[in-house]
Write a protein that holds these residues in place. Structure first.
Motif: not given
Length: 382
Positions: A117, A120, A149, A151, A169
Motif C-alpha cells: 500500500i 494516492e 492499493h 488512498r 483506500v
C-alpha cells in the motif's frame, strides 16, 4: 479454463514438483520463474485456486490452498511464494463486477500481481488518475495485470474519507503493459520471485477497475472464502510455504545423516546420539507447527462456513498461528543447516538456498514480531 477443485490441486502440485525442482537453478539465476514453470502452473489451474467458481476458479478452502503451496515449496520456495501471492491477488475478483473480472482473469495468462500500500490516486470523471511507483510486487514478471492499493484524493485535493473517518483506500487494477517494471530485486533469498518495483505515469484507471478489497459489505461473491479476505489468506499461505521449505530442508538433513561420516569418525552421522536427538526434537517441532497451523485454519473455516462471519477472535488466532509457524519453520531450517556442517555451504547441496529463502520469508510482513505484541495486547485487554 476449467475449474480444479479439492485435493486435485494438491495432487497436481505434487506432480509438478520434479519439474519445478529441475528448474530451480535457472529460476535462481534468472531471478524470475521460468516459462516452463509458469506454463505448467497455468495449465494445471494452480493460479486459479482462490478464484471464484463463477469465473472457472477452484474457490478452494484454505486447507487445500495451504497444502498446494506446501507441496510447491518443497521443490522451490520462489515458485511457491509467487503462486501464493498471485493466487491471493486473484481473490479481488470477488469484489469486481463479473465482466471486469472475466476480462482480467479469463484472458490468458490471467495473472494479477501487486505491491505494498502506497501513494494516492486522484478522483476524476469516470475513474482515477495516478502517477506513482510501488515496491514488492512478487510474481509481477509473469503477470498480465498489476494492481495498487492507494488512498483516494478528491478532485479538489482533499482526502476522501471512509464511513469511519479513515482515509479511503481502494485497489486499482491496470494492464501490466501500462506500467514500467524496474529490475531491483537483488535479494539474499527468494531470489527467483522477481519481486520488483513498478510505476505508472499519469495513468487513467476506469472506475470499474477499482475495488474496496477486504471490505465485506462490498463483496459481489458470497462464498465464505472471500469473507476471510486477502490479509488472512496471505498469512495462512505464506506460513504454509515456510512449512514446505522447512520440511524439504529437514528431509535433506535426514538423508545426509544416513550416509555421511563426520571427519575422523568411523560411524555414520545417524549413529551419533546427538544427531539422533536433534533429528527427533526438530521433527517434533516441525510437526507441532504444522498441526497448530492447520488446526487453527480448520477451526476458523468451520466456524466461518457455519456463521458467515470471520470473527476478530479467529483473525487473531490466524495471525498468531501463521507468525509462530514461520518462526518455528526458520528454527527447523537453522537446525538442519547446522546439522549438515560444511556440506550446507555449497550451492550444489540442498541446504544453502533453502536457508537463504527461509530467512527471506522470516523477514517479510507476515513474520513480524509485532504480530505477537498485537495478539498479546488483544489477550490482555479482552
Amino acid at each position: 479454463m476449467r475449474a480444479t477443485v479439492g485435493l486435485d490441486l494438491v495432487e497436481r502440485a505434487r506432480a509438478l514438483a520434479p519439474l519445478i525442482a529441475g528448474e530451480a537453478d535457472a529460476i535462481e539465476r534468472q531471478r524470475r520463474l521460468t516459462e516452463q514453470v509458469v506454463s505448467a502452473l497455468i495449465d494445471n489451474g494452480l493460479y486459479r485456486a482462490l478464484l471464484p467458481q463463477n469465473l472457472g476458479g477452484a474457490e478452494a478452502a484454505p486447507e487445500i490452498f495451504m497444502q498446494m503451496l506446501e507441496e510447491i515449496a518443497k521443490a522451490d520456495a520462489s515458485v511457491a511464494w509467487c503462486l501464493g501471492q498471485n493466487s491471493v491477488c486473484a481473490m479481488i475478483a470477488a469484489w469486481l463486477d463479473p465482466d471486469t473480472a472475466h476480462e482480467i482473469f479469463n484472458t490468458s495468462p490471467g495473472i494479477l500481481a501487486w505491491g505494498a500500500i502506497a501513494h494516492e490516486a486522484r478522483a476524476v470523471d469516470g475513474g482515477y488518475r495516478v502517477t506513482a511507483r510501488w515496491d514488492f510486487a512478487s510474481g509481477s514478471r509473469q503477470a498480465s495485470w498489476l494492481g495498487a492499493h492507494v488512498r483516494i484524493i478528491e478532485a479538489d485535493g482533499t482526502p476522501r474519507k471512509s464511513a469511519d473517518g479513515s482515509p479511503e483506500v481502494r485497489t486499482i487494477l491496470f494492464p501490466a503493459t501500462s506500467a514500467t517494471l524496474h529490475d531491483v530485486w537483488e535479494a539474499i533469498g527468494l531470489a527467483g520471485t522477481g519481486t520488483d518495483s513498478y510505476s505508472v505515469e499519469n495513468l487513467f484507471v476506469p472506475e470499474r477497475f477499482s475495488a474496496f478489497r477486504d471490505v465485506t459489505s462490498a463483496l459481489r461473491e458470497k462464498g465464505p472464502l472471500y469473507k476471510l479476505g486477502t490479509s488472512a489468506s496471505y498469512s495462512l499461505g505464506f506460513a504454509a510455504v515456510s512449512l514446505g521449505v522447512a520440511r524439504a530442508t529437514l528431509d535433506a538433513a535426514i538423508a545426509l545423516a544416513r550416509g555421511k561420516h563426520q571427519s575422523l569418525q568411523v560411524k555414520a552421522m545417524r549413529d551419533n546420539n546427538a544427531v539422533q536427538g536433534l533429528i527427533g526434537r526438530t521433527e517434533g517441532n516441525w510437526r507441532a507447527a504444522r498441526v497448530y497451523l492447520y488446526a487453527t485454519a480448520d477451526t476458523m473455516w468451520r466456524d466461518l462456513t457455519a456463521t458467515g462471519e470471520f470473527s476478530d477472535a479467529h483473525r487473531t488466532a490466524v495471525r498468531l498461528a501463521s507468525t509462530w509457524t514461520i518462526h518455528q519453520s526458520a528454527a527447523v531450517v537453522d537446525a538442519a543447516y547446522h546439522m549438515a556442517g560444511a556440506t550446507a555451504v555449497f550451492r550444489s547441496n540442498p541446504f544453502e538456498r533453502r536457508f537463504r529463502d527461509m530467512h527471506a520469508i522470516a523477514q517479510q510482513l507476515q513474520a513480524r514480531d509485532t504480530h505477537f505484541e498485537d495478539v498479546g495486547r488483544t489477550i490482555l485487554f479482552s
